[in-house]
Design a protein around this motif. Structure first.
Motif, PDB file in Angstrom:
ATOM      1  N   GLU A  45      -5.915  59.820  15.657  1.00  0.00           N
ATOM      2  CA  GLU A  45      -6.994  58.906  15.269  1.00  0.00           C
ATOM      3  C   GLU A  45      -8.071  58.837  16.344  1.00  0.00           C
ATOM      4  OE1 GLU A  45      -3.968  56.191  12.610  1.00  0.00           O
ATOM      5  OE2 GLU A  45      -4.685  55.474  14.554  1.00  0.00           O
ATOM      6  N   THR A  46      -7.651  58.697  17.591  1.00  0.00           N
ATOM      7  CA  THR A  46      -8.651  58.664  18.659  1.00  0.00           C
ATOM      8  C   THR A  46      -9.408  59.984  18.714  1.00  0.00           C
ATOM      9  OG1 THR A  46      -6.894  59.313  20.167  1.00  0.00           O
ATOM     10  CG2 THR A  46      -7.504  57.016  20.153  1.00  0.00           C
ATOM     11  N   GLU A  47      -8.667  61.057  18.543  1.00  0.00           N
ATOM     12  CA  GLU A  47      -9.295  62.371  18.597  1.00  0.00           C
ATOM     13  C   GLU A  47     -10.389  62.480  17.540  1.00  0.00           C
ATOM     14  OE1 GLU A  47      -7.582  66.967  18.647  1.00  0.00           O
ATOM     15  OE2 GLU A  47      -6.267  65.249  18.409  1.00  0.00           O
ATOM     16  N   VAL A  48     -10.047  62.082  16.328  1.00  0.00           N
ATOM     17  CA  VAL A  48     -11.012  62.161  15.237  1.00  0.00           C
ATOM     18  C   VAL A  48     -12.186  61.214  15.490  1.00  0.00           C
ATOM     19  CG1 VAL A  48     -11.337  61.731  12.795  1.00  0.00           C
ATOM     20  CG2 VAL A  48      -9.290  62.875  13.571  1.00  0.00           C
ATOM     21  N   LEU A  49     -11.897  60.006  15.932  1.00  0.00           N
ATOM     22  CA  LEU A  49     -12.971  59.051  16.210  1.00  0.00           C
ATOM     23  C   LEU A  49     -13.913  59.603  17.270  1.00  0.00           C
ATOM     24  CD1 LEU A  49     -12.208  55.274  16.504  1.00  0.00           C
ATOM     25  CD2 LEU A  49     -13.700  56.496  14.965  1.00  0.00           C
ATOM     26  N   ARG A  50     -13.339  60.186  18.296  1.00  0.00           N
ATOM     27  CA  ARG A  50     -14.132  60.765  19.380  1.00  0.00           C
ATOM     28  C   ARG A  50     -15.084  61.826  18.828  1.00  0.00           C
ATOM     29  NH1 ARG A  50     -10.000  62.690  23.482  1.00  0.00           N
ATOM     30  NH2 ARG A  50      -8.982  60.694  23.109  1.00  0.00           N
ATOM     31  N   ALA A  51     -14.533  62.669  17.955  1.00  0.00           N
ATOM     32  CA  ALA A  51     -15.363  63.717  17.362  1.00  0.00           C
ATOM     33  C   ALA A  51     -16.436  63.108  16.473  1.00  0.00           C
ATOM     34  CB  ALA A  51     -14.492  64.680  16.567  1.00  0.00           C
ATOM     35  N   LEU A  99      -8.504  70.786  10.510  1.00  0.00           N
ATOM     36  CA  LEU A  99      -7.771  69.912   9.600  1.00  0.00           C
ATOM     37  C   LEU A  99      -8.430  69.951   8.233  1.00  0.00           C
ATOM     38  CD1 LEU A  99      -7.171  66.740  11.792  1.00  0.00           C
ATOM     39  CD2 LEU A  99      -5.529  68.483  11.144  1.00  0.00           C
ATOM     40  N   SER A 100      -7.717  69.449   7.260  1.00  0.00           N
ATOM     41  CA  SER A 100      -8.320  69.293   5.938  1.00  0.00           C
ATOM     42  C   SER A 100      -9.287  68.111   5.946  1.00  0.00           C
ATOM     43  CB  SER A 100      -7.223  69.052   4.914  1.00  0.00           C
ATOM     44  OG  SER A 100      -7.741  68.400   3.788  1.00  0.00           O
ATOM     45  N   GLU A 101     -10.258  68.163   5.054  1.00  0.00           N
ATOM     46  CA  GLU A 101     -11.207  67.055   5.003  1.00  0.00           C
ATOM     47  C   GLU A 101     -10.505  65.752   4.659  1.00  0.00           C
ATOM     48  OE1 GLU A 101     -14.667  67.693   2.746  1.00  0.00           O
ATOM     49  OE2 GLU A 101     -14.998  69.754   3.414  1.00  0.00           O
ATOM     50  N   GLY A 102      -9.564  65.862   3.741  1.00  0.00           N
ATOM     51  CA  GLY A 102      -8.832  64.659   3.362  1.00  0.00           C
ATOM     52  C   GLY A 102      -8.119  64.040   4.555  1.00  0.00           C
ATOM     53  N   THR A 103      -7.541  64.865   5.385  1.00  0.00           N
ATOM     54  CA  THR A 103      -6.843  64.349   6.559  1.00  0.00           C
ATOM     55  C   THR A 103      -7.798  63.623   7.482  1.00  0.00           C
ATOM     56  OG1 THR A 103      -5.352  66.218   6.409  1.00  0.00           O
ATOM     57  CG2 THR A 103      -5.381  64.991   8.466  1.00  0.00           C
ATOM     58  N   VAL A 104      -8.926  64.237   7.716  1.00  0.00           N
ATOM     59  CA  VAL A 104      -9.904  63.597   8.588  1.00  0.00           C
ATOM     60  C   VAL A 104     -10.286  62.244   8.018  1.00  0.00           C
ATOM     61  CG1 VAL A 104     -12.252  63.748   9.475  1.00  0.00           C
ATOM     62  CG2 VAL A 104     -10.787  65.763   9.483  1.00  0.00           C
ATOM     63  N   ARG A 105     -10.557  62.213   6.734  1.00  0.00           N
ATOM     64  CA  ARG A 105     -10.913  60.933   6.099  1.00  0.00           C
ATOM     65  C   ARG A 105      -9.802  59.914   6.293  1.00  0.00           C
ATOM     66  NH1 ARG A 105     -12.391  63.765   1.660  1.00  0.00           N
ATOM     67  NH2 ARG A 105     -14.598  64.281   1.561  1.00  0.00           N
ATOM     68  N   ASN A 106      -8.587  60.371   6.139  1.00  0.00           N
ATOM     69  CA  ASN A 106      -7.467  59.445   6.258  1.00  0.00           C
ATOM     70  C   ASN A 106      -7.379  58.869   7.670  1.00  0.00           C
ATOM     71  OD1 ASN A 106      -5.317  58.038   5.274  1.00  0.00           O
ATOM     72  ND2 ASN A 106      -3.831  59.588   5.915  1.00  0.00           N
ATOM     73  N   HIS A 107      -7.478  59.706   8.675  1.00  0.00           N
ATOM     74  CA  HIS A 107      -7.424  59.212  10.047  1.00  0.00           C
ATOM     75  C   HIS A 107      -8.564  58.237  10.296  1.00  0.00           C
ATOM     76  CE1 HIS A 107      -4.069  61.471  11.388  1.00  0.00           C
ATOM     77  NE2 HIS A 107      -4.608  62.651  11.171  1.00  0.00           N
ATOM     78  N   THR A 134      -9.260  48.902  13.756  1.00  0.00           N
ATOM     79  CA  THR A 134     -10.293  48.262  14.575  1.00  0.00           C
ATOM     80  C   THR A 134     -10.871  47.032  13.890  1.00  0.00           C
ATOM     81  OG1 THR A 134     -11.932  49.749  13.617  1.00  0.00           O
ATOM     82  CG2 THR A 134     -10.988  50.396  15.719  1.00  0.00           C
ATOM     83  N   GLY A 135     -10.567  46.875  12.598  1.00  0.00           N
ATOM     84  CA  GLY A 135     -11.137  45.746  11.879  1.00  0.00           C
ATOM     85  C   GLY A 135     -12.561  45.991  11.442  1.00  0.00           C
ATOM     86  N   ALA A 136     -13.028  47.214  11.570  1.00  0.00           N
ATOM     87  CA  ALA A 136     -14.403  47.537  11.194  1.00  0.00           C
ATOM     88  C   ALA A 136     -14.478  47.841   9.705  1.00  0.00           C
ATOM     89  CB  ALA A 136     -14.886  48.733  12.002  1.00  0.00           C
ATOM     90  N   ARG A 137     -15.698  48.001   9.224  1.00  0.00           N
ATOM     91  CA  ARG A 137     -15.836  48.368   7.823  1.00  0.00           C
ATOM     92  C   ARG A 137     -16.511  49.710   7.681  1.00  0.00           C
ATOM     93  NH1 ARG A 137     -17.432  43.096   4.639  1.00  0.00           N
ATOM     94  NH2 ARG A 137     -19.066  43.163   6.185  1.00  0.00           N
ATOM     95  N   ASN A 138     -16.931  50.256   8.806  1.00  0.00           N
ATOM     96  CA  ASN A 138     -17.669  51.519   8.826  1.00  0.00           C
ATOM     97  C   ASN A 138     -17.040  52.454   9.818  1.00  0.00           C
ATOM     98  OD1 ASN A 138     -19.596  51.325   7.046  1.00  0.00           O
ATOM     99  ND2 ASN A 138     -21.204  50.706   8.452  1.00  0.00           N
ATOM    100  N   ARG A 139     -17.255  53.697   9.607  1.00  0.00           N
ATOM    101  CA  ARG A 139     -16.914  54.642  10.649  1.00  0.00           C
ATOM    102  C   ARG A 139     -17.714  54.335  11.910  1.00  0.00           C
ATOM    103  NH1 ARG A 139     -17.903  60.799   9.349  1.00  0.00           N
ATOM    104  NH2 ARG A 139     -17.146  59.889   7.427  1.00  0.00           N
ATOM    105  N   ALA A 140     -19.002  54.075  11.740  1.00  0.00           N
ATOM    106  CA  ALA A 140     -19.861  53.818  12.896  1.00  0.00           C
ATOM    107  C   ALA A 140     -19.394  52.593  13.662  1.00  0.00           C
ATOM    108  CB  ALA A 140     -21.307  53.647  12.440  1.00  0.00           C
TER     109      ALA A 140
END
Lengths: 210, 210
Positions: A151-157, A173-181, A189-195
């Motif tokens: 998850e941190t890895e994906v967030l960092r990217a 990774l598959s796109e679905g996996t990335v979305r899932n992470h 994080t309690g956020a509502r956005n990726r950003a």
DNA sequence: CCCGCGCCCTGACAAATGTCACGGCCGGAA
DNA sequence: TTCCGGCCGTGACATTTGTCAGGGCGCGGG
């Protein structure tokens, strides 16, 4: 305070030359302190320290080349006799934790009054631990990162702002996996956005290692 | 340099107490400079200046209460005799432009060597303009903000990470309108994301006012 | 006057994003 | 051993986001 013994030898590391020089001026006012080396990059810390053998190193966290946490770890192994005092702009809870785990002897934010810095240096040199108490409390409250490694890895990217397809390709990774992470990170994080998730994780110091 | 005339009186404004104190120490080393006031918030600049009548004010841009640009404008009208030297962390091109428009006499980034700061202060006091040349070039290259008023407003609101519906309600606009402004901003910044657009605009100093 | 230009506003549509339910894998507890 | 829980990986689905075409308004130039 420091009767007659030799002055404490200091190394300063901060990427902003003006701040670095100002800190040098501030600390040089103390008769028992001497600045023996200054660097502006994290990867210059160890070479310079080996050459000048300071007693205490003041390291900023945000630096080019190598961040202050990594520099702390490197310095502790290369020159164990040298104490490390991390001096940073942001009181990110994760920073304190990581710094301590990396072997720092003290942690001070740049909001602290100037007069206390010299004392912090002396305490660290004497073998004591120096930590901003309010920040310590916040660190305990916030706790370690709830994010899993991927998850941190994906967030960092995702920090760079690229689309899912690019992240997927970059991380194999598959796109679905990335979305899932990302979804998991958003939830944790309690956020509502990726950003927003990126911002929160960044503020807590959960995205540190590159 | 300053033979026998009275020393130049300085006001320092920076939200980080440690940096503020360190700068005070650095500048106090110069015999022709005296620090007569220090503040940690932008909205304390004018009151303190009126009380201590400094010759030159060194203002950071990032400050609580009132940003350095707004503080510059306020100070120039409240105390026209006092010169303003803006000292900031980031070389955001828009910052320089805005600072100059607000009446600043000089602009220095914190990357500049410490020894040059005193000279910058003296030059500003002498009525000269002081500007980092590389930054000036970049400012001219980047130009003023291409964003329209509404676009910046919407981008600023989007910074918090809220969804379109919330922005629309907060700004009293239709969702479609908000999307359109965001799209325009994305196009003008060359970004591909709302998030990336926010970052680019922020880095260029286009989101300043609040 | 009339035209063009830019800005603001809006809705419909395509594309990306976020959510969910599911299966495989591994390590510790029962 | 078996079961349980956590992490990783994946695809289908609803929601959100970004793009586009278009209309209204004000302003300066021809």
């Amino acid at each position: 305070m420091s009767g007659s013994s030799a002055p404490i030898r200091l190394l300063l590391a901060d990427d902003q030359a003006l701040v670095r020089g100002a800190l040098a001026a501030l600390l040089s006012l103390e008769p028992d302190l001497t600045v023996v080396a200054e660097v502006g990059r994290g990867d210059e810390v160890v070479p310079e320290a080996l050459q000048h053998t300071p007693d205490v190193a003041l390291l900023d966290v945000e630096m080019p080349g190598l961040d202050g946490i990594a520099a702390t770890a490197a310095l502790r192994t290369a020159l164990p006799a040298c104490r490390v005092l991390v001096v940073t702009t942001f009181g990110r809870p994760g920073y304190l934790r990581r710094a301590m785990e990396a072997g720092a002897n003290g942690f001070v934010v740049k909001d602290t009054p100037a007069r206390q810095l010299a004392d912090a240096v002396r305490r660290v040199h004497a073998g004591l631990r120096v930590v901003d108490p309010t920040l310590a409390a916040e660190t305990l409250a916030t706790g370690a990162s709830p994010l899993t490694e991927r998850e941190t890895e994906v967030l960092r990217a995702a920090r760079a702002g690229g689309a899912v397809a690019e992240l997927a390709k970059a991380l194999h990774l598959s796109e679905g996996t990335v979305r899932n992470h990302l979804s998991a990170a958003i939830g944790k994080t309690g956020a509502r956005n990726r950003a927003a998730a990126v911002r929160i994780a960044e503020q807590n110091g959960w995205l540190l290692g590159d």
